[in-house]
Design a protein around this motif. Structure first.
Motif, short mmCIF file in Angstrom:
data_model
loop_
_atom_site.label_atom_id
_atom_site.label_comp_id
_atom_site.label_asym_id
_atom_site.label_seq_id
_atom_site.Cartn_x
_atom_site.Cartn_y
_atom_site.Cartn_z
N ALA A 106 45.53 38.00 36.02
CA ALA A 106 44.85 37.75 34.73
C ALA A 106 44.89 39.00 33.86
O ALA A 106 45.34 38.96 32.71
CB ALA A 106 43.41 37.32 34.98
N ALA A 110 47.11 39.64 30.40
CA ALA A 110 46.33 39.88 29.18
C ALA A 110 46.75 41.21 28.55
O ALA A 110 46.99 41.29 27.33
CB ALA A 110 44.83 39.89 29.50
N ALA A 140 44.61 34.72 32.55
CA ALA A 140 44.82 35.78 31.57
C ALA A 140 44.18 35.42 30.23
O ALA A 140 43.74 36.30 29.49
CB ALA A 140 46.31 36.05 31.39
#
Lengths: 321, 321
Positions: A106, A110, A140
């Protein structure tokens, strides 16, 4: 141009499970997570005509073909948006913790998305960017917006995340116990969809999302912890009843779960366990109980990381190269 | 009159879970088990006007009020059938193994029922007697009939067990790893009915019963082992998603599960785990692989018991007192 972004790994609170559309990473249901300030990923992206192809380095190593494909999906989408046919260099670094199920895919995607967009001179806005980073890793989308956030499965035909509470609006502390595993998260997501329990989870989970939103709005840590613990068992129940019968927890993580229960039931310590699709354990508690939890759980595992909630992905001034 | 009976504890293959009528111990669905020859319970019952009340001793101790109530239900039913108002002495003994979820309530009530019926001069027949011992413990119905047996939830308004294959008709060997636990089986049965996964289990389990019957008829140990392992995860998934979120397995049992999987997947050893409503582990295998399994699992736990399938409950000549 070169840009560097930092994003925080997430702890799933009402966890997402299974993908309705694996290519577009569209989930079956809404999910909620909180970013972990103690688990930052930093990613630098340089986009320059100098590069003949994308050069990607994650934690000091060249990623696998499969990982690279996921990176390319995000980069290609942004290049397409910027209408620029340019390759780049990507260097990404997580803290040195050796655990599975800590939510680094994630934070990784991101940070990648924000850094790459900035390097390409784009500003797609948080909502649009959360849809784009979702293509690399579903969670993300939530890591990008930060704090306590919800990822909508589908809202006006879009699947994106939104912050529902600021990181410091809830007095939550999390003690993270990283646990190793060779299992791939993606395998569990694929397998569990065929579990005879999967439809029951879908019916169950939407009520849990509403309950969790209310608990977060009230800053009610015990309630947040209890719902996340219940959702953890539900998630793992679905995973272990899939065709491959995947058991994600290990003896060490199970010992921690039993100890957290014992602490709560016998010693009256406000502590609740939570696991994502992996064996690493998040123990949610209140600031005043951090030391008690660390002392008790420290007997079972060497490495413990204390974390407060973390904020949204942001651009940093210093680069990794 | 005095009579002594022996019955074998059971290993659930397609396990029963939850009671539609807890007082009459009527289950929601059919279930299948196999008796374990290495786990015999011996029970002597003397019925005599000499006794002013029932005197019960199980493994050298006076049972709890709750246990005694269950014994009384069986004795009262048989006394009513025999039209005799007479009390008795009951002495019952299990092998000295310290584990939870080994199926001794099944063998205990099967031996009790057969010994008490005989002591009262009754011969109700296996089918009727299996209904009576069911009132003490559901699985006792299967322990009574022995071998590989099915317990019908409801057949022409009766809930009883029937042998589906003789004990030596299948080349099954089981290595039993007893694991301790303070949890009560009854608590798990009650709690799991409220799991959001319970209805999904009911739909799933009837197909499993048919598959297991076919595998037993063919003497197909790998298939029996695989279905029992899958059912184990399904059962535990339901238990841990009940309101109390009961986690029956302990770190030791989990280490054994992972080792059994590793043996099968890496070393090509035909071995499958199975747990009932408790942490003790049954490892199903073929005669030729017993030593390999014992050597591998023996590194994780001290006590291992090897068992072949066992027969029906029967009357013995020697008494315990």
């Amino acid at each position: 141009m070169k840009a560097t972004a930092r994003a925080f790994a997430i702890q799933g609170l009402v966890k997402y499970h299974g993908l309705r559309d694996p290519r577009l990473r569209l989930p079956y249901h809404d999910s909620i997570s909180v970013c972990m300030r103690a688990l930052p990923t930093i990613t630098t992206v340089e986009m320059d005509a100098y590069y003949a192809r994308d050069e990607v380095n994650i934690n000091g190593r060249i990623p696998s073909r499969r990982e690279l494909d996921r990176v390319e999906v995000v980069l290609d989408t942004l290049r397409h948006m910027a209408a620029k046919r340019v390759y780049g260099r990507v260097v990404s670094r997580n803290p040195e913790v050796d655990g599975k199920g800590l939510g680094f895919s994630a934070s990784g995607f991101a940070a990648l998305g924000l850094a790459a967009a900035t390097a390409l001179g784009l500003d797609p806005g948080t909502k649009r960017l959360s849809e784009i980073v979702r293509l690399g890793a579903g969670s993300a989308s939530r890591s990008l917006v930060g704090g306590f956030s919800i990822w909508y499965a589908s809202r006006k035909r879009h699947s994106y995340a939104e912050q529902v509470a600021k990181p410091d609006s809830v007095k939550l502390r999390t003690i993270i116990a990283p646990v190793k595993s060779a299992l791939k998260t993606d395998t569990a997501h694929k397998d569990s969809v065929s579990s005879p329990m999967f439809k029951a989870r879908l019916r169950y989970v939407s009520a849990q999302v509403s309950k969790m939103k209310r608990a977060i709005a009230k800053g009610d840590v015990p309630r947040i912890g209890a719902i996340a613990e219940e959702d953890t068992l539900n998630l793992h129940a679905v995973t272990m009843t899939g065709p491959a019968g995947i058991i994600l927890i290990t003896p060490v993580s199970l010992a921690i779960l039993h100890e957290v229960r014992r602490l709560r039931e016998e010693d009256d310590v406000p502590a609740w366990f939570s696991l994502d699709t992996g064996p690493s354990v998040f123990i949610n508690t209140l600031p005043g109980s951090v030391e008690k939890v660390k002392r008790a759980v420290g007997k079972l595992t060497k490495e413990l990381i204390l974390s407060a909630p973390g904020g949204a992905a942001e651009i940093l001034d210093e680069h990794l190269f």
